[in-house]
Design a protein around this motif. Structure first.
Motif, mmCIF file in Angstrom:
data_model
loop_
_atom_site.group_PDB
_atom_site.id
_atom_site.type_symbol
_atom_site.label_atom_id
_atom_site.label_comp_id
_atom_site.label_asym_id
_atom_site.label_seq_id
_atom_site.Cartn_x
_atom_site.Cartn_y
_atom_site.Cartn_z
ATOM 1 N N CYS A 13 -43.272 -51.051 -49.464
ATOM 2 C CA CYS A 13 -42.805 -51.340 -50.827
ATOM 3 C C CYS A 13 -41.400 -50.753 -51.008
ATOM 4 N N CYS A 16 -41.521 -47.441 -53.764
ATOM 5 C CA CYS A 16 -42.072 -46.135 -53.368
ATOM 6 C C CYS A 16 -41.935 -45.896 -51.864
ATOM 7 N N CYS A 40 -47.877 -53.421 -55.491
ATOM 8 C CA CYS A 40 -47.976 -52.312 -54.542
ATOM 9 C C CYS A 40 -49.251 -51.519 -54.827
ATOM 10 N N VAL A 42 -49.743 -48.544 -54.165
ATOM 11 C CA VAL A 42 -49.409 -47.141 -54.451
ATOM 12 C C VAL A 42 -48.748 -47.000 -55.824
ATOM 13 N N CYS A 43 -47.660 -47.752 -56.068
ATOM 14 C CA CYS A 43 -46.882 -47.554 -57.302
ATOM 15 C C CYS A 43 -47.008 -48.706 -58.292
HETATM 16 ZN ZN LIG Z 1 -44.830 -49.042 -54.121
#
Ligand SMILES: [Zn+2]
Length: 129
Positions: A13, A16, A40, A42-43
Protein backbone atom coordinates in the motif's frame (compact mmCIF):
# COMPACT_ATOMS: atom_id res chain seq x y z
CA UNK A 1 9.57 1.87 7.84
CA UNK A 2 9.79 0.73 4.24
CA UNK A 3 11.28 3.02 1.59
CA UNK A 4 9.38 3.93 -1.56
CA UNK A 5 11.41 1.40 -3.56
CA UNK A 6 10.81 -1.35 -0.99
CA UNK A 7 7.10 -0.54 -1.05
CA UNK A 8 6.96 -0.81 -4.85
CA UNK A 9 9.05 -3.97 -5.03
CA UNK A 10 7.02 -5.53 -2.24
CA UNK A 11 3.79 -4.32 -3.91
CA UNK A 12 2.56 -2.67 -0.73
CA UNK A 13 0.00 0.00 0.00
CA UNK A 14 1.44 3.42 -0.92
CA UNK A 15 -0.03 5.07 2.19
CA UNK A 16 1.21 2.78 4.99
CA UNK A 17 3.67 0.67 2.94
CA UNK A 18 2.54 -2.38 4.90
CA UNK A 19 -0.69 -3.76 3.47
CA UNK A 20 -0.44 -5.88 0.35
CA UNK A 21 -1.90 -4.51 -2.89
CA UNK A 22 -2.75 -7.93 -4.31
CA UNK A 23 -4.66 -10.78 -2.71
CA UNK A 24 -2.53 -13.57 -4.21
CA UNK A 25 1.23 -12.98 -4.16
CA UNK A 26 2.09 -15.19 -7.14
CA UNK A 27 1.51 -13.13 -10.34
CA UNK A 28 1.58 -16.28 -12.47
CA UNK A 29 -1.72 -17.46 -11.03
CA UNK A 30 -3.36 -15.60 -13.88
CA UNK A 31 -6.89 -16.04 -12.60
CA UNK A 32 -5.93 -13.81 -9.67
CA UNK A 33 -3.61 -11.46 -11.55
CA UNK A 34 -5.89 -8.46 -10.99
CA UNK A 35 -7.31 -9.52 -7.63
CA UNK A 36 -6.88 -6.64 -5.22
CA UNK A 37 -8.67 -5.94 -1.96
CA UNK A 38 -10.95 -2.88 -2.25
CA UNK A 39 -8.97 -1.20 0.51
CA UNK A 40 -5.74 -1.65 2.42
CA UNK A 41 -6.13 -4.27 5.14
CA UNK A 42 -3.83 -2.20 7.41
CA UNK A 43 -4.72 1.50 6.95
CA UNK A 44 -8.01 1.25 5.00
CA UNK A 45 -6.67 3.31 2.07
CA UNK A 46 -9.06 2.88 -0.86
CA UNK A 47 -7.29 0.97 -3.65
CA UNK A 48 -9.93 1.78 -6.27
CA UNK A 49 -9.62 5.54 -6.10
CA UNK A 50 -12.08 6.12 -8.95
CA UNK A 51 -13.72 3.93 -11.63
CA UNK A 52 -11.15 2.92 -14.21
CA UNK A 53 -8.31 4.22 -12.06
CA UNK A 54 -5.90 1.52 -13.19
CA UNK A 55 -6.40 2.25 -16.92
CA UNK A 56 -3.58 4.73 -16.47
CA UNK A 57 -1.30 1.93 -15.36
CA UNK A 58 -1.10 0.90 -19.02
CA UNK A 59 1.17 3.92 -19.61
CA UNK A 60 3.50 2.65 -16.89
CA UNK A 61 3.28 -0.83 -18.38
CA UNK A 62 4.28 0.54 -21.78
CA UNK A 63 7.27 2.33 -20.26
CA UNK A 64 8.38 -0.79 -18.39
CA UNK A 65 8.04 -2.92 -21.54
CA UNK A 66 10.00 -0.50 -23.72
CA UNK A 67 12.47 -0.15 -20.84
CA UNK A 68 13.62 -3.73 -21.29
CA UNK A 69 12.81 -4.34 -24.97
CA UNK A 70 15.13 -1.67 -26.35
CA UNK A 71 18.19 -2.62 -24.22
CA UNK A 72 17.50 -6.29 -25.02
CA UNK A 73 17.39 -5.51 -28.74
CA UNK A 74 20.57 -3.44 -28.58
CA UNK A 75 22.36 -6.18 -26.63
CA UNK A 76 21.35 -8.97 -29.01
CA UNK A 77 21.72 -7.05 -32.26
CA UNK A 78 24.76 -4.89 -31.62
CA UNK A 79 26.31 -6.20 -28.39
CA UNK A 80 26.33 -9.86 -29.35
CA UNK A 81 25.98 -9.34 -33.12
CA UNK A 82 23.23 -11.96 -33.40
CA UNK A 83 20.61 -11.85 -36.17
CA UNK A 84 17.29 -10.08 -35.75
CA UNK A 85 15.47 -13.44 -35.61
CA UNK A 86 17.28 -14.22 -32.34
CA UNK A 87 15.71 -11.12 -30.83
CA UNK A 88 12.25 -12.26 -31.93
CA UNK A 89 12.79 -15.70 -30.41
CA UNK A 90 14.08 -14.28 -27.10
CA UNK A 91 11.22 -11.78 -27.11
CA UNK A 92 8.61 -14.49 -27.75
CA UNK A 93 9.98 -16.54 -24.85
CA UNK A 94 10.43 -13.63 -22.43
CA UNK A 95 7.13 -11.88 -23.08
CA UNK A 96 4.76 -14.37 -21.38
CA UNK A 97 7.22 -14.64 -18.48
CA UNK A 98 7.46 -10.88 -17.95
CA UNK A 99 3.91 -9.71 -18.63
CA UNK A 100 2.32 -10.79 -15.30
CA UNK A 101 4.93 -9.11 -13.05
CA UNK A 102 5.05 -6.03 -15.29
CA UNK A 103 1.26 -5.79 -15.09
CA UNK A 104 1.41 -5.80 -11.31
CA UNK A 105 4.36 -3.45 -11.03
CA UNK A 106 2.54 -1.06 -13.37
CA UNK A 107 -0.44 -0.94 -11.05
CA UNK A 108 1.84 -0.63 -8.04
CA UNK A 109 3.81 2.27 -9.52
CA UNK A 110 0.61 3.93 -10.75
CA UNK A 111 -1.08 3.95 -7.33
CA UNK A 112 2.18 5.13 -5.73
CA UNK A 113 2.07 8.16 -8.05
CA UNK A 114 -1.28 9.28 -6.64
CA UNK A 115 -1.34 8.21 -3.00
CA UNK A 116 1.18 9.85 -0.70
CA UNK A 117 2.98 7.99 2.04
CA UNK A 118 1.60 8.75 5.49
CA UNK A 119 4.38 8.39 8.08
CA UNK A 120 1.82 8.12 10.89
CA UNK A 121 0.20 5.12 9.19
CA UNK A 122 3.61 3.64 8.39
CA UNK A 123 4.85 3.93 11.95
CA UNK A 124 5.56 0.73 13.84
CA UNK A 125 3.01 -0.04 16.53
CA UNK A 126 4.33 -1.28 19.85
CA UNK A 127 7.42 -0.69 21.97
CA UNK A 128 10.55 0.70 20.34
CA UNK A 129 13.45 -1.66 19.89
ZN1 LIG B 1 -2.19 0.84 3.84
Amino acid sequence: MASLLQSIIGQRCPRCRKGRLFLIRNPYRLKHLQSMPPECPVCKQDFVIEPGFFFGASYVSYALMVGWLIPLFLLIRFGLGLPYSTYLIVFAIALPILVPPIFRFSRTIWIHMFVKYDPVMGREVGPKR
